[in-house]
Design a protein around this motif. Sequence first.
Motif, PDB file in Angstrom:
ATOM      1  N   ALA B 253       0.838  -1.201   0.000  1.00 12.52           N
ATOM      2  CA  ALA B 253       0.000   0.000   0.000  1.00 12.52           C
ATOM      3  C   ALA B 253       0.874   1.252   0.000  1.00 12.52           C
ATOM      4  O   ALA B 253       0.619   2.203  -0.739  1.00 12.52           O
ATOM      5  CB  ALA B 253      -0.930  -0.009   1.205  1.00 12.52           C
ATOM      6  N   VAL B 256       2.448   1.694  -3.457  1.00 11.65           N
ATOM      7  CA  VAL B 256       1.477   2.152  -4.454  1.00 11.65           C
ATOM      8  C   VAL B 256       1.174   3.643  -4.264  1.00 11.65           C
ATOM      9  O   VAL B 256       1.232   4.426  -5.212  1.00 11.65           O
ATOM     10  CB  VAL B 256       0.187   1.306  -4.363  1.00 11.65           C
ATOM     11  CG1 VAL B 256      -0.933   1.957  -5.176  1.00 11.65           C
ATOM     12  CG2 VAL B 256       0.448  -0.103  -4.880  1.00 11.65           C
ATOM     13  N   ILE B 257       0.902   4.029  -3.005  1.00 12.84           N
ATOM     14  CA  ILE B 257       0.509   5.423  -2.761  1.00 12.84           C
ATOM     15  C   ILE B 257       1.684   6.374  -3.016  1.00 12.84           C
ATOM     16  O   ILE B 257       1.569   7.328  -3.799  1.00 12.84           O
ATOM     17  CB  ILE B 257      -0.034   5.589  -1.324  1.00 12.84           C
ATOM     18  CG1 ILE B 257      -1.377   4.876  -1.202  1.00 12.84           C
ATOM     19  CG2 ILE B 257      -0.176   7.078  -0.972  1.00 12.84           C
ATOM     20  CD1 ILE B 257      -1.965   4.891   0.179  1.00 12.84           C
ATOM     21  N   SER B 260       2.916   6.488  -6.627  1.00  8.22           N
ATOM     22  CA  SER B 260       2.087   7.281  -7.541  1.00  8.22           C
ATOM     23  C   SER B 260       2.246   8.783  -7.267  1.00  8.22           C
ATOM     24  O   SER B 260       2.174   9.591  -8.190  1.00  8.22           O
ATOM     25  CB  SER B 260       0.622   6.851  -7.435  1.00  8.22           C
ATOM     26  OG  SER B 260       0.135   7.095  -6.139  1.00  8.22           O
ATOM     27  N   ILE B 261       2.478   9.140  -5.988  1.00 10.72           N
ATOM     28  CA  ILE B 261       2.735  10.557  -5.682  1.00 10.72           C
ATOM     29  C   ILE B 261       4.032  10.995  -6.361  1.00 10.72           C
ATOM     30  O   ILE B 261       4.094  12.049  -7.010  1.00 10.72           O
ATOM     31  CB  ILE B 261       2.811  10.780  -4.155  1.00 10.72           C
ATOM     32  CG1 ILE B 261       1.421  10.653  -3.536  1.00 10.72           C
ATOM     33  CG2 ILE B 261       3.397  12.161  -3.843  1.00 10.72           C
ATOM     34  CD1 ILE B 261       1.397  10.722  -2.029  1.00 10.72           C
ATOM     35  N   TRP B 263       5.350   9.719  -8.976  1.00 20.23           N
ATOM     36  CA  TRP B 263       5.132   9.743 -10.423  1.00 20.23           C
ATOM     37  C   TRP B 263       4.404  11.020 -10.841  1.00 20.23           C
ATOM     38  O   TRP B 263       4.811  11.700 -11.787  1.00 20.23           O
ATOM     39  CB  TRP B 263       4.324   8.507 -10.835  1.00 20.23           C
ATOM     40  CG  TRP B 263       3.979   8.478 -12.282  1.00 20.23           C
ATOM     41  CD1 TRP B 263       4.781   8.028 -13.297  1.00 20.23           C
ATOM     42  CD2 TRP B 263       2.769   8.932 -12.886  1.00 20.23           C
ATOM     43  NE1 TRP B 263       4.151   8.175 -14.493  1.00 20.23           N
ATOM     44  CE2 TRP B 263       2.910   8.727 -14.273  1.00 20.23           C
ATOM     45  CE3 TRP B 263       1.589   9.492 -12.393  1.00 20.23           C
ATOM     46  CZ2 TRP B 263       1.906   9.060 -15.183  1.00 20.23           C
ATOM     47  CZ3 TRP B 263       0.590   9.829 -13.284  1.00 20.23           C
ATOM     48  CH2 TRP B 263       0.750   9.611 -14.672  1.00 20.23           C
ATOM     49  N   ALA B 264       3.315  11.360 -10.099  1.00 16.27           N
ATOM     50  CA  ALA B 264       2.528  12.538 -10.448  1.00 16.27           C
ATOM     51  C   ALA B 264       3.387  13.792 -10.362  1.00 16.27           C
ATOM     52  O   ALA B 264       3.333  14.667 -11.231  1.00 16.27           O
ATOM     53  CB  ALA B 264       1.320  12.655  -9.520  1.00 16.27           C
ATOM     54  N   ARG B 265       4.200  13.866  -9.334  1.00 19.29           N
ATOM     55  CA  ARG B 265       5.035  15.043  -9.139  1.00 19.29           C
ATOM     56  C   ARG B 265       6.158  15.104 -10.184  1.00 19.29           C
ATOM     57  O   ARG B 265       6.396  16.146 -10.791  1.00 19.29           O
ATOM     58  CB  ARG B 265       5.619  14.986  -7.720  1.00 19.29           C
ATOM     59  CG  ARG B 265       6.728  15.952  -7.435  1.00 19.29           C
ATOM     60  CD  ARG B 265       6.233  17.387  -7.359  1.00 19.29           C
ATOM     61  NE  ARG B 265       7.363  18.287  -7.167  1.00 19.29           N
ATOM     62  CZ  ARG B 265       7.302  19.595  -7.299  1.00 19.29           C
ATOM     63  NH1 ARG B 265       6.171  20.172  -7.632  1.00 19.29           N
ATOM     64  NH2 ARG B 265       8.369  20.343  -7.107  1.00 19.29           N
ATOM     65  N   THR B 267       6.549  13.542 -13.176  1.00 24.45           N
ATOM     66  CA  THR B 267       6.211  13.667 -14.599  1.00 24.45           C
ATOM     67  C   THR B 267       5.578  15.016 -14.901  1.00 24.45           C
ATOM     68  O   THR B 267       5.551  15.440 -16.050  1.00 24.45           O
ATOM     69  CB  THR B 267       5.242  12.543 -15.040  1.00 24.45           C
ATOM     70  OG1 THR B 267       4.106  12.560 -14.171  1.00 24.45           O
ATOM     71  CG2 THR B 267       5.902  11.188 -14.971  1.00 24.45           C
ATOM     72  N   GLY B 268       5.063  15.699 -13.842  1.00 28.84           N
ATOM     73  CA  GLY B 268       4.452  17.001 -14.086  1.00 28.84           C
ATOM     74  C   GLY B 268       5.341  18.164 -13.714  1.00 28.84           C
ATOM     75  O   GLY B 268       4.931  19.315 -13.743  1.00 28.84           O
ATOM     76  N   ASP B 270       8.423  20.938 -13.663  1.00 23.82           N
ATOM     77  CA  ASP B 270       9.265  21.707 -14.586  1.00 23.82           C
ATOM     78  C   ASP B 270      10.703  21.544 -14.118  1.00 23.82           C
ATOM     79  O   ASP B 270      11.045  21.923 -12.994  1.00 23.82           O
ATOM     80  CB  ASP B 270       8.892  23.195 -14.547  1.00 23.82           C
ATOM     81  CG  ASP B 270       7.503  23.403 -15.114  1.00 23.82           C
ATOM     82  OD1 ASP B 270       7.161  22.681 -16.072  1.00 23.82           O
ATOM     83  OD2 ASP B 270       6.775  24.261 -14.592  1.00 23.82           O
TER      84      ASP B 270
END
Lengths: 357, 273
Positions: B253, B256-257, B260-261, B263-265, B267-268, B270
């Motif tokens: 868990a 996964v959590i 993904s955080i 990854w989101a940060r 890949t997005g 600058d």
Amino acid sequence: MPKRARAVRWGVPVAAVAVVAVAVGSGPVIAAVQGDPVLPERTAEQLLADVTARWGSGTLPPMSGTIIETASLGVPGLSALAGESTASPLSLLAGSHQVKIWYGAEDRLRLALPGPMSEHDLIVNGEQTWWWDSAANTAVRFRTPAEPAPTPLPTVITPQDAAERALAAAGDSTGVTVGNDATVAGRAAYELVLTPKAATSLIRDVRLAVDGETLIPLRVQLYAKGAAEPAFEVGFDSVTFSRPAPENFDFTPPPGATVKDGEIPALPRERVAAAAKDEEVKVVGSGWSAVVVAPFDAAQLPEAATTVLSSATPVSGDWGSGRLIRTKVVSVLLTDDGRVLAGAVTPEALYQAAGTR
Amino acid sequence: MSRRDPLRLLRSEVGLTFRRPRNLALLGVLAVVPVLVGVGLRIAGDGAEGPQAFLSQVAGNGVVLTFAAFFVMVPLILPLAVAVVAGDAIAGEANLGTLRYLLTAPAGRTHLLAVKYGNIVIFAFTACLVVAVAGLAAGFALFPVGPVTLLSGTTVPLADGLLRIGLVALYTAAGMAALGALALAVSTLTEAPIGAIAATVVLLVVAQVLQAIPALSAIKPYLLTSWWNVADGALRDPIGFDRMGEGLLAYLAYVVIFGSIAWARFTGKDVTA
């Protein structure tokens, strides 16, 4: 990168949290969707009779499982007291604890209380009973008495044991009904509800879940009046009805361990009976509203009890004066004239008992 | 881009990690601590009470030293080593200005993040392997060895004891890998690697403080650190696979959590440096 795309990306961790939350909560959710299990109707009398017939003979089927014991008795200062050593059996009086059980036959039983880097084990095998304490590296040997073994740990009780006591306490003073069917350890169970009739009782009801198939008690819950959560609960978290491996009941003290011969302490009830003979201890009232009156000397108390004692509030009335300790299910009154009164009743009932000498 | 490309990137990353003097020094410390524990117990002798009573067995049985070493190192030293490598993973590159060049490779950010995390997992398992091997070496050198007495009071043969050491090492490594995911997520949030490492260690200490408060026992199952201690299930008879299984699910868990955080940060983000 556009703001929108960024927002979409953050949806992934949000979804991940949601997935985990669903996975954590899925047990209760599935249970809620399935609803209460439906078992063939049985009245309270039928159920009691069937249960007594099935295991009154004392032959339970072999089984093993995990028992979860949860106590939130609301004893002031106890959690701090018990928190000091989580490996001690005293800690069972507060918080939630896991006990593993292996039951082969009447004289083949193992209970394991896991603690952090420690374990307590009670192993009954034929004539011998062992109490193993890994933290102290000590094994105590008892001779198993002819009667069913009273455990040296009064706080650890199997659902069977607790059920027997609850049933013994029932009488004219108790309303016995069958509640909604419950699910315990994934099994459909009847729920027998014992409600004290005495208005002075602090206990709302005692709920006993009996397995629908084997009629073995799976869980006992004790609810205080006005409480949504049980004050005390002991029940199976998982259970399998198959014969446990025989090596569970073999115990050889490990090399280097201290081995002692122990005496099984006299049962509290016998001790109370013996004391009552000396007219030191008497019981006022009966059933749920019984109040135990005993002489009391604060100086004789173990040091550990002082934290609990310090939370007592001073009270006084027609009966005299003293200090009162209130918990969710038990009230204790320490009078200044050197008596202690205790019972699962409201303080008012204690005052009344204190007034009648 | 050939199909062997993903492994090549991981291999180069692992090579860099295990060639860095700082990381080698960390592994050296991890190897020295079990030896120090062994020497300390050899000099002090036994007589320990409470949870340490199990450790007093070390004097009579060197195999137990490895369990003792894990018991001593799991609260802080092991996670610290993993936090250094994982906290450095993204923030360190950003700090040195090398992240920009890494991102010019055609591999893509998701791929790069996966490689970074794979490297962290490999380091976590290596760290636990180092502790186990150093513990065994010191145990065999300093003490007699023989059958192991478990917490349940059962005595098992030496070979069984060694298997249980393997179980403790693997379970602990999984717990450290879960911590690595958390540290990696923190690492994507900052360009100061020391900040990411410190933040991870602070979270770790806070979790262990919360875990010790009896009144907060309800949140215990959600804390990563409270599952690390469940490794003692390997020393019970029968082995506490049920609790360890729950622990592995909790680790999953966390991965996964926080994965993904991260990854989101990442890949997005600058990348300017």
